[in-house]
Scaffold this motif. Sequence first.
Motif, PDB file in Angstrom:
ATOM      1  N   HIS A  13       0.855  -1.181   0.000  1.00  0.00           N
ATOM      2  CA  HIS A  13       0.000   0.000   0.000  1.00  0.00           C
ATOM      3  C   HIS A  13       0.894   1.235   0.000  1.00  0.00           C
ATOM      4  O   HIS A  13       1.903   1.259   0.713  1.00  0.00           O
ATOM      5  N   ARG A  41      -9.185 -11.476   6.566  1.00  0.00           N
ATOM      6  CA  ARG A  41      -9.031 -12.148   7.860  1.00  0.00           C
ATOM      7  C   ARG A  41      -8.879 -13.651   7.657  1.00  0.00           C
ATOM      8  O   ARG A  41      -9.484 -14.246   6.767  1.00  0.00           O
ATOM      9  N   PRO A  63      -5.686   1.939   5.665  1.00  0.00           N
ATOM     10  CA  PRO A  63      -5.723   0.509   5.326  1.00  0.00           C
ATOM     11  C   PRO A  63      -4.361  -0.181   5.367  1.00  0.00           C
ATOM     12  O   PRO A  63      -4.290  -1.400   5.223  1.00  0.00           O
ATOM     13  N   PHE A 108      -4.243  -5.294  11.185  1.00  0.00           N
ATOM     14  CA  PHE A 108      -5.620  -5.622  11.595  1.00  0.00           C
ATOM     15  C   PHE A 108      -5.662  -7.007  12.234  1.00  0.00           C
ATOM     16  O   PHE A 108      -4.807  -7.854  11.959  1.00  0.00           O
ATOM     17  N   PRO A 124     -16.531  -4.145   8.184  1.00  0.00           N
ATOM     18  CA  PRO A 124     -16.391  -2.683   8.304  1.00  0.00           C
ATOM     19  C   PRO A 124     -15.992  -2.255   9.715  1.00  0.00           C
ATOM     20  O   PRO A 124     -15.202  -1.333   9.881  1.00  0.00           O
ATOM     21  N   GLU A 125     -16.521  -2.970  10.737  1.00  0.00           N
ATOM     22  CA  GLU A 125     -16.201  -2.624  12.128  1.00  0.00           C
ATOM     23  C   GLU A 125     -14.709  -2.660  12.408  1.00  0.00           C
ATOM     24  O   GLU A 125     -14.223  -2.007  13.324  1.00  0.00           O
ATOM     25  N   SER A 157      -6.607 -10.769  13.160  1.00  0.00           N
ATOM     26  CA  SER A 157      -6.981 -11.940  12.389  1.00  0.00           C
ATOM     27  C   SER A 157      -7.217 -13.118  13.335  1.00  0.00           C
ATOM     28  O   SER A 157      -6.404 -13.367  14.217  1.00  0.00           O
ATOM     29  N   GLN A 207     -12.278  -2.336   9.944  1.00  0.00           N
ATOM     30  CA  GLN A 207     -11.449  -1.666   8.947  1.00  0.00           C
ATOM     31  C   GLN A 207     -10.824  -0.409   9.534  1.00  0.00           C
ATOM     32  O   GLN A 207     -11.470   0.343  10.249  1.00  0.00           O
ATOM     33  N   ARG A 208      -9.545  -0.221   9.249  1.00  0.00           N
ATOM     34  CA  ARG A 208      -8.815   0.920   9.794  1.00  0.00           C
ATOM     35  C   ARG A 208      -8.947   2.112   8.858  1.00  0.00           C
ATOM     36  O   ARG A 208      -9.091   1.942   7.643  1.00  0.00           O
ATOM     37  N   SER A 209      -8.851   3.316   9.436  1.00  0.00           N
ATOM     38  CA  SER A 209      -8.908   4.494   8.571  1.00  0.00           C
ATOM     39  C   SER A 209      -7.696   4.505   7.635  1.00  0.00           C
ATOM     40  O   SER A 209      -7.790   4.951   6.497  1.00  0.00           O
ATOM     41  N   PRO A 217     -13.555 -11.462   4.215  1.00  0.00           N
ATOM     42  CA  PRO A 217     -13.321 -10.014   4.161  1.00  0.00           C
ATOM     43  C   PRO A 217     -13.230  -9.394   5.557  1.00  0.00           C
ATOM     44  O   PRO A 217     -13.861  -9.883   6.497  1.00  0.00           O
ATOM     45  N   ILE A 218     -12.459  -8.330   5.669  1.00  0.00           N
ATOM     46  CA  ILE A 218     -12.389  -7.594   6.936  1.00  0.00           C
ATOM     47  C   ILE A 218     -13.721  -6.869   7.105  1.00  0.00           C
ATOM     48  O   ILE A 218     -14.125  -6.099   6.229  1.00  0.00           O
TER      49      ILE A 218
END
Length: 431
Positions: free
Chosen positions: A48, A201, A224, A228, A217-218, A230, A220-222, A214-215
């Motif tokens: 990223h 995850r 990305p 996160f 929404p709760e 797992s 998900q980091r501002s 999928p990760i």
Amino acid sequence: MRTGKGEHGKPYPLTEDDRDDSAYRENGFNILVSNNIALERSLPDIRHPNCKHKVYLEKLPNTSIIIPFHNEGWTSLLRTIYSIINRTPDILIAEIILVDDFSDREHLKEKLEEYMARFTKVRIVRTKKREGLIRTRLLGASMAKGEVLTFLDSHCEVNVNWLPPLLNQIALNHKTIVCPMIDVIDHNHFGYEAQAGDAMRGAFDWEMYYKRIPIPPELQRSDPSDPFESPVMAGGLFAVDREWFWELGGYDPGLEIWGGEQYEISFKVWMCGGGMFDVPCSRVGHIYRKYVPYKVPSGTSLARNLKRVAETWMDEFAEYVYQRRPEYRHLSTGDISAQKELRKHLKCKDFKWFMAAVAWDVPKYYPPVEPPPAAWGEIRNVAANLCVDSKHGATGTELRLDICVKDGSERTWSHEQGSVLQAADCYFGCC
Ligand code: UD2
Ligand code: MN
């Protein structure tokens, strides 16, 4: 700046001859292609964009990098080592421990020792018999001196600045296991790319197949590119504080050859006071094989490993697994008392907590099937220590009390609510 076939992680242009099955037989991936691309090939930096601006602690712990191998290909093993040496700050590497799990291929003997002599940090240790990847990793870990243990498979290529983001997360909280994003090195042409969906995850279904979801929404980091949570790891690639790994008892040494250990360590970490994170700024390529090339000793089974883990860690949720895999019910796990003792000693939380607090999104993808209101087992007169048995085991025959046996031939019973009692074999429709 490098040019050549396979450079920048580009697919190698395969000819018809290159695709012959003989190229795959020994490794489960195309060794001819591996032999024809540079050991120090370049890779695309597919992190990223935010990763380029991240800063990490000035003082990071150092690490022992532990690589188990069994009959690994020469160039795939060497490319793993070169990628580590070339893309890791030297000061962070305490040592690289290659642990040979009783390979018999000639190039892994003196030739490997001679070649590795040029790398001052590389040590080679060997098991005395075929142990399987779990005890092989444990052997490497038992010899390691670094503050952190980093495990890799023997056919990987680490990517740009892969290590500092992992170590940073452990420096912030030492009860943390961290995993890199695992990229795919194609087993045909060795092209390098992210997995489908990239950051996801780690999860499992109730047949205990590893899955990626999928990760939510709760979670998900501002940013990305931030780590996160797992629930479970893929297995092969992770870093952990050395002392904490041993406090957790390492791996269950009763797990044989391959598989199940990724669940064991994941459940244990979460349930026993730690956490696990995937780190998007750390990327490591791995060759996913076309098929398993090596022999697995007779008598070992993945099913047994999985049941061992389910019995030790999953409490009443193990029933969901046995619903899907009834053949597990009568499988012997061997002695798991030491594992249960460890769980008690570490005052670990229960699996219900793990499902509610960590893996709460897993049932949305893999809903468990509730077991029927039923019971299985022996019927024992505790005072006389005798068990209800039937002459031939068939339903409808006369019952008697007999000595209780625990050798697999014992008579067990099943009862479904609102139905008649049956000899347990009948429950599965084969009485
Ligand atoms: C995945 C994991 C692997 C392991 C496995 C489950 C990744 C990328 N890979 O399967 O690390 O967790 O799931 O157990 O997450 N090896 C031995 N002795 C053996 C067999 C294998 O030392 O008896 C070595 C092998 O050379 C390799 C490592 O153990 O370095 C993992 O084996 P694999 O590559 O066959 O497993 P993989 O990637 O299919
Ligand atoms: Mn592998």
